[in-house]
Design a protein around this motif. Structure first.
Motif, PDB file in Angstrom:
ATOM      1  N   MET A   1       0.841  -1.171   0.000  1.00  0.00           N
ATOM      2  CA  MET A   1       0.000   0.000   0.000  1.00  0.00           C
ATOM      3  C   MET A   1       0.891   1.240   0.000  1.00  0.00           C
ATOM      4  O   MET A   1       1.831   1.332   0.781  1.00  0.00           O
ATOM      5  CB  MET A   1      -0.897  -0.017   1.244  1.00  0.00           C
ATOM      6  CG  MET A   1      -1.791   1.191   1.336  1.00  0.00           C
ATOM      7  SD  MET A   1      -2.773   1.277   2.851  1.00  0.00           S
ATOM      8  CE  MET A   1      -3.685  -0.235   2.806  1.00  0.00           C
ATOM      9  N   LYS A   2       0.628   2.190  -0.887  1.00  0.00           N
ATOM     10  CA  LYS A   2       1.406   3.420  -0.972  1.00  0.00           C
ATOM     11  C   LYS A   2       0.532   4.607  -0.615  1.00  0.00           C
ATOM     12  O   LYS A   2      -0.633   4.672  -1.004  1.00  0.00           O
ATOM     13  CB  LYS A   2       1.966   3.611  -2.373  1.00  0.00           C
ATOM     14  CG  LYS A   2       3.035   2.611  -2.734  1.00  0.00           C
ATOM     15  CD  LYS A   2       3.637   2.947  -4.072  1.00  0.00           C
ATOM     16  CE  LYS A   2       4.740   1.959  -4.404  1.00  0.00           C
ATOM     17  NZ  LYS A   2       5.411   2.286  -5.658  1.00  0.00           N
ATOM     18  N   PHE A   3       1.108   5.529   0.129  1.00  0.00           N
ATOM     19  CA  PHE A   3       0.430   6.774   0.468  1.00  0.00           C
ATOM     20  C   PHE A   3       1.221   7.918  -0.141  1.00  0.00           C
ATOM     21  O   PHE A   3       2.451   7.926  -0.085  1.00  0.00           O
ATOM     22  CB  PHE A   3       0.375   6.973   1.988  1.00  0.00           C
ATOM     23  CG  PHE A   3      -0.507   5.998   2.703  1.00  0.00           C
ATOM     24  CD1 PHE A   3      -1.868   6.194   2.749  1.00  0.00           C
ATOM     25  CD2 PHE A   3       0.033   4.898   3.337  1.00  0.00           C
ATOM     26  CE1 PHE A   3      -2.683   5.295   3.416  1.00  0.00           C
ATOM     27  CE2 PHE A   3      -0.766   3.997   4.003  1.00  0.00           C
ATOM     28  CZ  PHE A   3      -2.130   4.198   4.041  1.00  0.00           C
ATOM     29  N   HIS A   4       0.533   8.872  -0.679  1.00  0.00           N
ATOM     30  CA  HIS A   4       1.159  10.109  -1.138  1.00  0.00           C
ATOM     31  C   HIS A   4       0.609  11.224  -0.270  1.00  0.00           C
ATOM     32  O   HIS A   4      -0.597  11.483  -0.277  1.00  0.00           O
ATOM     33  CB  HIS A   4       0.849  10.370  -2.616  1.00  0.00           C
ATOM     34  CG  HIS A   4       1.464   9.353  -3.525  1.00  0.00           C
ATOM     35  ND1 HIS A   4       2.794   9.384  -3.865  1.00  0.00           N
ATOM     36  CD2 HIS A   4       0.938   8.263  -4.121  1.00  0.00           C
ATOM     37  CE1 HIS A   4       3.056   8.365  -4.659  1.00  0.00           C
ATOM     38  NE2 HIS A   4       1.939   7.655  -4.829  1.00  0.00           N
ATOM     39  N   ILE A   5       1.474  11.851   0.488  1.00  0.00           N
ATOM     40  CA  ILE A   5       1.053  12.883   1.436  1.00  0.00           C
ATOM     41  C   ILE A   5       1.628  14.217   0.978  1.00  0.00           C
ATOM     42  O   ILE A   5       2.835  14.347   0.769  1.00  0.00           O
ATOM     43  CB  ILE A   5       1.540  12.550   2.859  1.00  0.00           C
ATOM     44  CG1 ILE A   5       0.936  11.221   3.304  1.00  0.00           C
ATOM     45  CG2 ILE A   5       1.187  13.673   3.819  1.00  0.00           C
ATOM     46  CD1 ILE A   5       1.473  10.686   4.594  1.00  0.00           C
TER      47      ILE A   5
END
Length: 64
Positions: A1-5
């Motif tokens: 799972m990747k998050f872009h913040i």
């Protein structure tokens, strides 16, 4: 799972009392904090540092 913040941080003033060799100062987010340390002789010292003065010795010298 990747998050872009995406975030914006505005700091008008920051006061840091002390930083030691193992301190982590972080503003914002970090996925991974990897340990890293360096040892450098930035003062160009050529001899071993003298032994520390004990608290009682320091108090004795300050009253002279």
């Amino acid at each position: 799972m990747k998050f872009h913040i995406h975030q914006t941080i505005t700091i008008n003033m920051i006061k840091i009392q002390s930083i030691s060799n193992s301190s982590v100062f972080q503003i914002g987010t970090s996925g991974i904090i990897k340990p890293f340390s360096t040892l450098s002789n930035s003062g160009g010292f050529t001899q071993v540092a003298p032994l520390p003065v004990s608290t009682t010795q320091a108090q004795e010298h300050s009253t002279l």
